[in-house]
Structure formats: structure tokens, C-alpha cells
Design a protein around this motif. Structure first.
Motif, short mmCIF file in Angstrom:
data_model
loop_
_atom_site.label_atom_id
_atom_site.label_comp_id
_atom_site.label_asym_id
_atom_site.label_seq_id
_atom_site.Cartn_x
_atom_site.Cartn_y
_atom_site.Cartn_z
N HIS A 131 0.83 -1.22 0.00
CA HIS A 131 0.00 0.00 0.00
C HIS A 131 0.85 1.26 0.00
O HIS A 131 1.55 1.55 0.98
CB HIS A 131 -0.92 0.00 1.23
N HIS B 182 1.07 5.52 -2.05
CA HIS B 182 0.47 6.52 -2.94
C HIS B 182 1.58 7.22 -3.72
O HIS B 182 2.32 8.04 -3.16
CB HIS B 182 -0.29 7.56 -2.13
N HIS C 6 -9.07 1.84 1.58
CA HIS C 6 -8.71 2.05 2.98
C HIS C 6 -9.86 1.60 3.87
O HIS C 6 -11.02 1.72 3.50
CB HIS C 6 -8.47 3.54 3.24
N HIS D 240 -4.76 -0.65 6.47
CA HIS D 240 -4.88 -0.22 7.88
C HIS D 240 -5.65 -1.17 8.79
O HIS D 240 -5.04 -1.84 9.60
CB HIS D 240 -5.42 1.21 7.98
N ASP E 178 2.64 3.02 2.93
CA ASP E 178 1.65 4.09 2.85
C ASP E 178 2.29 5.46 2.65
O ASP E 178 1.83 6.44 3.21
CB ASP E 178 0.74 4.10 4.09
ZN LIG Z 1 -3.22 5.10 2.01
#
Ligand SMILES: [Zn+2]
Length: 425
Positions: free
Chosen positions: A68, A70, A225, A266, A317
Motif C-alpha cells: 500500500h 500513494h 482504505h 490499515h 503508505d
Molecule cells: Zn493510504
């Protein structure tokens, strides 16, 4: 077909299972047509004449899967780290992501991201782009060129964004997603699309319904998420009054495991019911301990998830997390599990090195199929690590060498990298 056949020689280490690491000093790992053919102390006759790259006593381990992160947020990593999730999204993330409407900016930013990811310990990754289709395709082109194996998602968001970062309507978002999937059809060998509703607060029911249809039509996986932060969870309850819990707000649209391979990042505050559904429907959890610390989300109950046999991988993340290092993700996993044990629940033992290493390799890698191990038949993803610069006066075990890399390594320790048998660096 020409056979692609070679061996790496060195100190080989990988997970036998969640509790056990295996070490083979002075041994060979053989790659045959992109797959691992086994680990040997002496090369068998059939492999006697293949090319061997001798790494001395350097460590050779399977590649890490970052489950995960971005890509657009890499540009501002390490800023805004004194905020909480929802403030951080509104004040920093959304204005910054809006910049990817400009392809020149996207090119500049994604070149840096892809170059750094290529030179990191990550061999595979599941990546959020932005809602912009052209910039997402540009990112996919660059990732394909890098040699890494990745899943990339054009983000969907048709509510609660910013004036400059929100799609016009559910229909426009769905239409753009279909166009994206059509445009990239057959374009890549190791860059795959993944459906990416940002999170429930960003997507209307109408959009989720459309994404459910697209998922069933194109048979692609989903990432999003889940249950990261208390404010977010309360918000989802308001926005989706008919859902029983947050995860149900995805499941209502067929976007939560089962026939739809799903990663949820998460799961810090998942309820018992939600955890049961995660288990029953085989949803993957991307545990992101650094991000959970930086934006004050909390500590996910990973010991419980492991004991329940859930699929758990690790994510950086970025840029909720500031570091691309999966070794750091392993260290953070162990550290936050100790805080959770000490401060919250002493019945939940901390995570061990063996368990965290497993999560970073096979745990997340299995979302791609057979990845994250050197057992026969796995895709050949390997990192070659030189730890000579981490000096010590005493004799140490191979396990200690690996553990010190978890805490003390940086990119300089990475001297070679293979993905699906391709030499990437
Ligand atoms: Zn994220």
C-alpha cells in the motif's frame, strides 16, 4: 523458446513459514524462465553449466511487496507529519494531488518516485495514483519501464474532495475508469490495473455501484482504505447509514473480497464483525505501522490477525509514511506491536522478526500469486544485500546480519535486484 537460466550464489535466506526463517550459506538459488527452480548447496548436474553470479557472502533474500502506497504523495513525503488523517488529507494531500492534472508536473514527480522505488528494497507494489487518467497511464508506463511488478489504480472520488480534486459525477468517474482500462489493455507485461475507490467518504453509492459492475466485467482486484481513524469511521457511519460496519459499506457493492481480490489498508479499529468478514472473504490487510504512527491513527492488532490466519502484508503508505524502505516497515511493525502489547493488551504478544519478514515477503507477495519465497515454483524476485558497511568486531549469525539490516540499512546496502527473473539493478 530460449531458456532463461542462471544462478545466484551467496548467503540465501527466506521464510519457511510464518514462524521460521531458513538460511543457506554458500549456496545457489536457481532461476529458470523467471521462476525459482530451488536452492542448492551444490548445483545439480542439470544446472552444472549455467551462468552463476557469485555474490560472495552477501545476503540474497526474496523481494519485498509494498502492499500500500500513494505515488503522487511521494513528492511531499516527510511533511505535515504533525497532523491527523482527515486534516492531513484536506490541507496537504488533496491540493498536492490536484497538481497531477498537469502532465508536465506529473512527469517530473513520477520520474523521481519511480526511480527511487526502483532503487528501494521493493520488488512489487500496489500503488494508488490520482483520479487523473493521463497521469495514471504515464505512471504505469514508467513503472513498466522500471522492471518492477506493480498494480496501479486510477483513483475514484466523486464526493468530499476539494474543488480542484473531485470527479464531476459518479457516471463521469465510472466512464473515465472504463476508458482507462480500455486504453491500457495489452499495453504492459508486469504492470496491472487495480480498481481504487479512494475510501468510502470519497465515493457515493452510485459510484460504488458502478465500480462493482466494472469489477465483475473486467475481473480486476480492488484496493482501498478501511477503519484507519475514529473520525473517519464515524463519518462512514453517517454517510452509509444502512451499512452494518465500515467494511460492509464496500461489501454492499461487491467490493470486499470473495470473488473480488481485495486489499484494505490499515484495519486499525476493525470491529469483531468486520474482522470476521475479512476472514470469511479472504480480504488482504495492508498493515502500515509508520503511517499509523505519523498521522496518529493507532496500532492495528496484528498479533490477533496473524493468529486468526488472515492475509496480512506490509505497506509503507507513502506519504502517510515518509519512508519507502520495507526494511523500515518490518522494524516499525515489530516496534508498534511492542507498544500495543505494553500499553494496550498484554495478552497479545509482540510480532517477531520471523513474522514481520514473512509479512513483507510472502504475506503481501501472495496477492500477486506465488511471490516472496525461493521455494521451487515461486516467481524469482531477489534482493542482493551487502552489509559489509555495518561493521562489528564479533562473530555474528546470519540471522543477526538480517536483523541488523532491518534496523540499520539504507539503499546503499542494496547491490542487486531481480523481479520475475529480470535484472532490475
Ligand atoms: Zn493510504
Amino acid at each position: 523458446m530460449k531458456k532463461d537460466l542462471f544462478a545466484l550464489k551467496g548467503t540465501i535466506c527466506y521464510s519457511k513459514n510464518q514462524k521460521e526463517l531458513v538460511f543457506h550459506e554458500d549456496s545457489y538459488v536457481v532461476c529458470e524462465n523467471g521462476l525459482c527452480a530451488g536452492v542448492f548447496s551444490q548445483l545439480p548436474d542439470e544446472y552444472k553449466s549455467i551462468p552463476v553470479e557469485d555474490m560472495g557472502d552477501r545476503l540474497i533474500i526474496p523481494g519485498f511487496t509494498d502492499l500500500h502506497l500513494h505515488a503522487p504523495q511521494y513528492a511531499y513525503r516527510g511533511t505535515g507529519m504533525d497532523l491527523e488523517l482527515l486534516d492531513w488529507l484536506n490541507t496537504i494531500t488533496f491540493p498536492q494531488e490536484a497538481r497531477y492534472a498537469d502532465l508536465d508536473y506529473a512527469k517530473k514527480a513520477y520520474s523521481i518516485f519511480v526511480d527511487d522505488l526502483k532503487h528501494s528494497f521493493t520488488t512489487r507494489a500496489c500503488i494508488f495514483a490520482t483520479l487523473h487518467r493521463p497521469a495514471t497511464e504515464l505512471l504505469m508506463d514508467m513503472l513498466e519501464e522500471s522492471g518492477l511488478a506493480t498494480m496501479v489504480g486510477k483513483v475514484n472520488m466523486d464526493r468530499n474532495g476539494a474543488p480542484e480534486l473531485q470527479e464531476e459525477s459518479a457516471q463521469a468517474s465510472a466512464q473515465d475508469t472504463r476508458q482507462w482500462l480500455e486504453e491500457i489493455k495489452g499495453r504492459y507485461c508486469h504492470t496491472y490495473p487495480i480498481l481504487t475507490p479512494r475510501f468510502t467518504p470519497s465515493c457515493t453509492d452510485e459510484l460504488m455501484t458502478e465500480l462493482g459492475k466494472i469489477q465483475r466485467e473486467y475481473h480486476i482486484p480492488v484496493q482501498s482504505h478501511l477503519s484507519e481513524n475514529f473520525g473517519e469511521i464515524a463519518w462512514v457511519k453517517d454517510l452509509c447509514p444502512t451499512s452494518r460496519f465500515y467494511g460492509d459499506a464496500y461489501d454492499m457493492f461487491g467490493l470486499f473480497g470473495g470473488a473480488c481480490p481485495t486489499i484494505m489498508a490499515h484495519c486499525v479499529h476493525s470491529t469483531d464483525e468486520e474482522i470476521q468478514m475479512i476472514k470469511d472473504q479472504g480480504v488482504y490487510i495492508a498493515h502500515c505501522p509508520e503511517s499509523n504512527t505519523d498521522i496518529a491513527s493507532g496500532i492495528a492488532p496484528i498479533r490477533r490477525y496473524l493468529d486468526l490466519g488472515l492475509h496480512v502484508g506490509l505497506g509503507t503508505d507513502v506519504a502517510g509514511g515518509f519512508s519507502l524502505s520495507m526494511f523500515r516497515a518490518i522494524a516499525d511493525t515489530i516496534q508498534v506491536s511492542k507498544l500495543r502489547w505494553r500499553l494496550m493488551d498484554q495478552s497479545q504478544a509482540p510480532v517477531t522478526l520471523e513474522e514481520a519478514f514473512y509479512m513483507a515477503t510472502i504475506g503481501g507477495g501472495s496477492f500477486f500469486g506465488k511471490a516472496g519465497s525461493f521455494e521451487k515454483g515461486y516467481e524469482f524476485d531477489a534482493l542482493i544485500l551487502d552489509d559489509a558497511g555495518i561493521r562489528h568486531p564479533q562473530e555474528i549469525s546470519t540471522r543477526d546480519r538480517l536483523e541488523r539490516l532491518v534496523y540499520l540499512s539504507d539503499d546503499r546496502n542494496l547491490v542487486g535486484k531481480y523481479v520475475q527473473g529480470r535484472k532490475v539493478i
